[in-house]
Write an enzyme that holds these catalytic residues in place. Structure first.
Site, PDB file in Angstrom:
ATOM      1  N   LEU A  73       1.970  -7.480  -9.405  1.00 50.60           N
ATOM      2  CA  LEU A  73       2.883  -6.131  -8.947  1.00 50.60           C
ATOM      3  C   LEU A  73       1.252  -5.435  -8.803  1.00 50.60           C
ATOM      4  O   LEU A  73       0.372  -5.521  -9.267  1.00 50.60           O
ATOM      5  CB  LEU A  73       3.396  -5.576 -10.408  1.00 50.60           C
ATOM      6  N   TYR A 125      -9.151   2.842 -10.448  1.00 48.68           N
ATOM      7  CA  TYR A 125      -8.032   1.766  -9.947  1.00 48.68           C
ATOM      8  C   TYR A 125      -9.749   0.585 -11.256  1.00 48.68           C
ATOM      9  O   TYR A 125      -8.290   0.171 -11.090  1.00 48.68           O
ATOM     10  CB  TYR A 125      -8.965   1.081  -8.491  1.00 48.68           C
ATOM     11  N   LYS A 129      -6.701  -1.290 -14.342  1.00 47.34           N
ATOM     12  CA  LYS A 129      -6.800  -2.999 -14.435  1.00 47.34           C
ATOM     13  C   LYS A 129      -7.446  -2.871 -15.423  1.00 47.34           C
ATOM     14  O   LYS A 129      -6.499  -4.298 -16.028  1.00 47.34           O
ATOM     15  CB  LYS A 129      -8.050  -3.296 -12.936  1.00 47.34           C
TER      16      LYS A 129
HETATM   17  N1  LIG Z   1      -5.811  -5.904  -2.115  1.00 46.28           N
HETATM   18  C1  LIG Z   1      -7.354  -6.490  -2.786  1.00 46.28           C
HETATM   19  O1  LIG Z   1      -7.925  -7.097  -1.923  1.00 46.28           O
HETATM   20  C2  LIG Z   1      -7.239  -6.758  -4.018  1.00 46.28           C
HETATM   21  C3  LIG Z   1      -7.935  -7.319  -4.825  1.00 46.28           C
HETATM   22  C4  LIG Z   1      -7.873  -7.012  -6.228  1.00 46.28           C
HETATM   23  C5  LIG Z   1      -6.899  -7.461  -6.640  1.00 46.28           C
HETATM   24  N2  LIG Z   1      -5.932  -7.167  -5.905  1.00 46.28           N
HETATM   25  C6  LIG Z   1      -4.052  -6.414  -6.997  1.00 46.28           C
HETATM   26  O2  LIG Z   1      -3.358  -8.114  -6.899  1.00 46.28           O
HETATM   27  C7  LIG Z   1      -3.267  -7.441  -7.144  1.00 46.28           C
HETATM   28  C8  LIG Z   1      -1.766  -8.569  -5.978  1.00 46.28           C
HETATM   29  O3  LIG Z   1      -1.803  -7.630  -4.623  1.00 46.28           O
HETATM   30  P1  LIG Z   1      -1.611  -8.253  -3.692  1.00 46.28           P
HETATM   31  O4  LIG Z   1      -2.759  -7.629  -2.354  1.00 46.28           O
HETATM   32  O5  LIG Z   1      -0.719  -9.510  -3.544  1.00 46.28           O
HETATM   33  O6  LIG Z   1      -0.302  -7.040  -3.801  1.00 46.28           O
HETATM   34  P2  LIG Z   1       0.795  -6.963  -2.944  1.00 46.28           P
HETATM   35  O7  LIG Z   1       1.086  -7.192  -1.312  1.00 46.28           O
HETATM   36  O8  LIG Z   1       0.797  -5.239  -2.152  1.00 46.28           O
HETATM   37  O9  LIG Z   1       2.541  -6.518  -3.500  1.00 46.28           O
HETATM   38  C9  LIG Z   1       2.445  -5.846  -4.000  1.00 46.28           C
HETATM   39  C10 LIG Z   1       3.795  -5.854  -4.712  1.00 46.28           C
HETATM   40  O10 LIG Z   1       4.480  -5.335  -5.877  1.00 46.28           O
HETATM   41  C11 LIG Z   1       5.673  -4.126  -5.436  1.00 46.28           C
HETATM   42  N3  LIG Z   1       5.336  -2.969  -6.544  1.00 46.28           N
HETATM   43  C12 LIG Z   1       4.541  -1.939  -5.598  1.00 46.28           C
HETATM   44  N4  LIG Z   1       5.462  -0.783  -5.953  1.00 46.28           N
HETATM   45  C13 LIG Z   1       6.279  -1.065  -6.305  1.00 46.28           C
HETATM   46  C14 LIG Z   1       7.463  -0.596  -7.505  1.00 46.28           C
HETATM   47  N5  LIG Z   1       6.797   1.286  -7.123  1.00 46.28           N
HETATM   48  N6  LIG Z   1       8.178  -0.964  -7.773  1.00 46.28           N
HETATM   49  C15 LIG Z   1       8.714  -1.768  -8.224  1.00 46.28           C
HETATM   50  N7  LIG Z   1       7.799  -3.133  -7.077  1.00 46.28           N
HETATM   51  C16 LIG Z   1       6.412  -2.120  -5.881  1.00 46.28           C
HETATM   52  C17 LIG Z   1       5.623  -4.626  -4.218  1.00 46.28           C
HETATM   53  O11 LIG Z   1       7.423  -4.625  -3.827  1.00 46.28           O
HETATM   54  P3  LIG Z   1       7.413  -4.133  -2.584  1.00 46.28           P
HETATM   55  O12 LIG Z   1       7.770  -5.062  -1.186  1.00 46.28           O
HETATM   56  O13 LIG Z   1       8.717  -3.847  -2.797  1.00 46.28           O
HETATM   57  O14 LIG Z   1       7.590  -3.114  -2.063  1.00 46.28           O
HETATM   58  C18 LIG Z   1       5.276  -6.160  -4.100  1.00 46.28           C
HETATM   59  O15 LIG Z   1       6.115  -7.035  -4.554  1.00 46.28           O
HETATM   60  C19 LIG Z   1      -1.999  -5.986  -7.516  1.00 46.28           C
HETATM   61  O16 LIG Z   1      -2.671  -6.098  -8.159  1.00 46.28           O
HETATM   62  C20 LIG Z   1      -3.742  -5.607  -6.918  1.00 46.28           C
HETATM   63  O17 LIG Z   1      -3.886  -4.160  -6.827  1.00 46.28           O
HETATM   64  C21 LIG Z   1      -5.462  -7.227  -4.640  1.00 46.28           C
END
Ligand SMILES: NC(=O)c1ccc[n+]([C@@H]2O[C@H](COP(=O)([O-])OP(=O)(O)OC[C@H]3O[C@@H](n4cnc5c(N)ncnc54)[C@H](OP(=O)(O)O)[C@@H]3O)[C@@H](O)[C@H]2O)c1
Length: 221
Positions: A73, A125, A129
């Protein structure tokens, strides 16, 4: 070996959608419960989809028999529009799920945090985390596994300007990410998903933290 039941949240995201496919296709799991807020749009004989209201998790997560819980999430400040909503998605939801599933007998909790997560950080952020890491680590699971990826790469439906700009920058500098800087190298979402599956089979006791370079190693082995 006894086949397990997995529960996954965030299964529609970049990492989560890859992880869901891995869990469904691996013989270690007999059932995969996906907690989502909108339907996934496909069926699978092992998949049990639960479309729920995340603001009422305690009414939705009841009587589940699960072994391994995976949380992918997360949101962005652009989507959340406020720090309050972002904290809810990135901390309150996964922490509530951890507490509820522990009560129902879950053995392991594995979740995606971030590079440089730190509950004392001045950056919002990284601080939230870090807070999630600290709170989940206090729950008495047999095993808690924390993944701290660097910048994620992979195909998204949406365009994230900041991340795509950073990706260009990271790619240009990729030769510099060696030695102690290896953990800063950008990583594919699919590699993180693979590492999460593999880590869940290792049955480490206590809290284990995977920095991005170790996720890369485990997820591509
Ligand atoms: N982006 C980066 O470069 C990066 C780097 C390091 C760590 N991260 C972390 O890695 C994790 C996964 O990243 P990702 O890019 O795979 O995430 P993502 O593609 O943005 O997907 C996020 C997931 O969380 C769900 N979600 C978001 N808001 C929600 C809500 N209000 N209620 C219920 N579900 C919700 C989404 O569901 P819906 O499809 O329904 O929206 C989706 O399944 C996150 O915690 C992120 O912070 C990201």
């Amino acid at each position: 070996m006894k086949k397990k039941t997995a529960l996954i949240v965030g299964a529609t995201g970049l990492i989560g959608s890859e992880l869901l496919q891995i869990l469904l296709n691996q013989s270690e799991y007999k059932k995969v419960i996906a907690i989502v807020r909108k339907p996934l749009g496909f069926n699978h004989s092992k998949l049990e989809e639960k479309v729920i209201d995340f603001d009422r998790l305690d009414e939705s997560i009841i009587n589940f028999e699960v072994d391994d819980v995976f949380s992918c999430l997360g949101t962005t400040i652009k989507k959340a529009k406020s720090q309050e909503v972002m904290r809810k998605v990135d901390v309150t939801y996964p922490l509530t799920i951890a507490r509820l599933t522990k009560k129902m007998g879950a053995k392991q909790f594995l979740f995606v945090s971030s590079l440089s997560a730190n509950a004392q950080a001045s950056n919002f952020y990284l601080r939230i985390k870090g807070e999630l890491e600290e709170e989940v680590s206090k729950i008495d699971f047999d095993s808690v596994t924390i993944f701290r990826p660097s910048l994620l790469m992979g195909k998204r439906d949406e365009f994230r300007l900041g991340e795509r700009t950073a990706e260009v920058f990271y790619k240009a500098l990729s030769v510099c990410f060696i030695g102690p800087l290896k953990k800063f190298k950008a990583i594919q979402g699919t590699t993180v998903a693979n590492a999460m599956f593999k880590a869940a089979q290792l049955n480490h006791k206590g809290v284990t933290i995977y920095p991005s370079d170790e996720i890369q190693e485990l997820g591509s082995s």
